[in-house]
Motif scaffolding. Structure first.
Motif, PDB file in Angstrom:
ATOM      1  N   GLY A 236     -56.618   4.249   3.296  1.00 32.74           N
ATOM      2  CA  GLY A 236     -56.232   5.325   2.391  1.00 32.74           C
ATOM      3  C   GLY A 236     -55.123   6.196   2.949  1.00 32.74           C
ATOM      4  O   GLY A 236     -54.185   6.500   2.254  1.00 32.74           O
TER       5      GLY A 236
ATOM      6  N   GLY B 250     -51.703   0.224  -9.821  1.00 35.18           N
ATOM      7  CA  GLY B 250     -52.995   0.135  -9.140  1.00 35.18           C
ATOM      8  C   GLY B 250     -54.081   0.873  -9.892  1.00 35.18           C
ATOM      9  O   GLY B 250     -53.854   1.443 -10.957  1.00 35.18           O
ATOM     10  N   TYR B 251     -55.253   0.832  -9.287  1.00 38.83           N
ATOM     11  CA  TYR B 251     -56.377   1.618  -9.786  1.00 38.83           C
ATOM     12  C   TYR B 251     -56.051   3.091  -9.529  1.00 38.83           C
ATOM     13  O   TYR B 251     -55.463   3.445  -8.502  1.00 38.83           O
TER      14      TYR B 251
ATOM     15  N   TYR C 198     -56.282   4.882  -6.043  1.00 43.12           N
ATOM     16  CA  TYR C 198     -55.395   4.463  -4.964  1.00 43.12           C
ATOM     17  C   TYR C 198     -53.963   4.868  -5.234  1.00 43.12           C
ATOM     18  O   TYR C 198     -53.227   5.215  -4.303  1.00 43.12           O
TER      19      TYR C 198
ATOM     20  N   LEU D 278     -53.567   8.281  -4.067  1.00 45.20           N
ATOM     21  CA  LEU D 278     -53.490   8.397  -2.607  1.00 45.20           C
ATOM     22  C   LEU D 278     -52.067   8.206  -2.068  1.00 45.20           C
ATOM     23  O   LEU D 278     -51.700   8.794  -1.053  1.00 45.20           O
TER      24      LEU D 278
ATOM     25  N   THR E  62     -51.256   2.763 -14.014  1.00 45.87           N
ATOM     26  CA  THR E  62     -52.646   2.587 -13.591  1.00 45.87           C
ATOM     27  C   THR E  62     -53.485   2.000 -14.727  1.00 45.87           C
ATOM     28  O   THR E  62     -53.138   2.118 -15.895  1.00 45.87           O
TER      29      THR E  62
ATOM     30  N   CYS F 115     -53.794  -2.347  -3.637  1.00 42.55           N
ATOM     31  CA  CYS F 115     -55.253  -2.359  -3.531  1.00 42.55           C
ATOM     32  C   CYS F 115     -55.621  -1.543  -2.293  1.00 42.55           C
ATOM     33  O   CYS F 115     -54.863  -1.517  -1.326  1.00 42.55           O
ATOM     34  N   SER F 116     -56.802  -0.969  -2.290  1.00 43.13           N
ATOM     35  CA  SER F 116     -57.268  -0.331  -1.053  1.00 43.13           C
ATOM     36  C   SER F 116     -57.663  -1.433  -0.077  1.00 43.13           C
ATOM     37  O   SER F 116     -57.975  -2.556  -0.472  1.00 43.13           O
TER      38      SER F 116
ATOM     39  N   ARG G 142     -60.012   8.958   5.277  1.00 37.49           N
ATOM     40  CA  ARG G 142     -59.679   9.965   4.246  1.00 37.49           C
ATOM     41  C   ARG G 142     -60.341  11.286   4.602  1.00 37.49           C
ATOM     42  O   ARG G 142     -61.151  11.362   5.517  1.00 37.49           O
TER      43      ARG G 142
END
Lengths: 243, 243
Positions: free
Chosen positions: A12, A33-34, A37, A40, A52, A79-80, A196
């Motif tokens: 992260g 991305g999601y 993320y 972040l 997203t 992706c994370s 994080r």
């Protein structure tokens, strides 16, 4: 060929990204991305177009990425952790058969198993298994069989997705299964919010882990028969012999 | 407290290091590692003192790092891949009990399992095991039991140290064991020199892998029952159901 990067951004924090990931995102016009993320990384890549899709809309997210790349834009799908560990790179290849003009490049990252291991000490070191407790796409019987096999063969086990609102007792079930072969005194560890704000870890034994509530931002490590606690850290030796 | 960093430098190329690893090495006065890995990073960190010990002198290497840190120097101990995956971080905690004045910080990196996976496509994606075929510190019977357990429970398996001069038939033995449960048609892959000059990958089935000679710079992936080949890449779906 149009280029589409599939990038593991690591746990992260920006510092835990690889240079290769950073450079690919800098080269990109669109970053997809999601939502969590994208939030972040956003501040570190000004001037990019961010797109997203929410959780469970993974196929839509892949199609979105290929459609943008097809237009000729340089695109990064993020992706994370690592995109190849419970991540999007597999689905990207599956969706990609419909987009022969787009070339995928996968850029690896630090996955939670190793990112969290560094916080706990050295829990993995030797042979280990990753098992996700999410039964959304995998029958629970298959997960059970893997937990038992891993415990019987004395693997260190790292559990992804150990809990969710609908599956609040899954970690307890998993611990009970593993205790058929692993000692209740087996050294275990949990890490929440790896890399994080709010990062937190605890080392405990397996019977204590069984009765510990964890959330969906937690990853769990269960030691092998040699794993020990050294000054509050979880440490697995590199083998079964001393040389 | 004197600080000692234990750093995973990733597969080898500078671009695949994390920013955190690079910054820790920049802050360090002394960088210690196995000769091959020190040679990989040397040019990027001018003005540092580099110390090395050969293979099998891992304990000496750890003591060397703690002794330098004890003198008050900022020290980095580097490992290829991730320091916590068949790496030095466990041994560092074990040796560290004699150096209470030195604080360890582990900095994770991209391990061969995920670094090589990115080259092959998306072979891991779902539950997987890492198994080292080196029986230097682990009895072969234990390795056999793990190969069988992993195959029976349909894990993707990533094999580290699949071969060496003394163990030239170990990969063949491992494939024969896994074929007790996995189909000979199971999709597999090998990657050599991940992230370095001469990087090379091949996708093949398990019975072909059985008769393939690999060297010590090769990592091996054996798919699960769902793994497929898509346009020459090795791809594992994210589960057993389509949603």
């Amino acid at each position: 060929m149009n280029k589409l990067y599939v990038i593991g951004i690591g746990p992260g924090e920006y510092e835990q990204m690889t240079l290769k990931a950073i450079h690919a995102m800098e080269k990109s016009e669109v970053i997809i991305g999601y939502t969590v993320y994208v939030d972040l990384v956003k501040e570190h890549f000004p001037g990019k177009e961010f797109l997203t899709t929410p959780m469970k809309k993974e196929v839509d997210r892949c199609v979105m990425a290929f459609e943008e790349a097809k237009k000729g834009k340089v695109v990064s799908m993020i992706c994370s952790g690592d995109a190849g560990v419970y991540g999007m790179s597999g689905l990207m290849y599956e969706v990609g058969v419909n987009y022969p003009e787009v070339e995928l490049e996968i850029i690896p990252g630090v996955t939670a198993a190793t990112g969290g291991a560094a916080v706990l000490g050295a829990p993995l070191i030797h042979d280990f298994c990753l098992i996700s407790l999410s039964d959304l796409l995998t029958p629970w019987e298959k997960i059970e069989a893997r937990l038992l096999a891993a415990a019987e063969a004395d693997f260190v086990v790292c559990l992804y997705n150990p809990s969710s609102r609908k599956r609040s007792d899954y970690l307890q079930k998993a611990c009970d299964l593993m205790m058929q072969y692993k000692s209740p005194e087996t050294v275990c560890g949990i890490v929440s919010y790896i890399g994080r704000d709010g990062e937190h870890y605890e080392v405990m034994d397996l019977k204590t882990l069984r009765d510990t509530k964890v959330d969906m931002f937690t990853t769990v490590w269960v030691g092998n028969s040699q794993t020990k606690e050294i000054n509050g850290k979880m440490v697995t030796p590199r083998g079964y012999r001393n040389v």
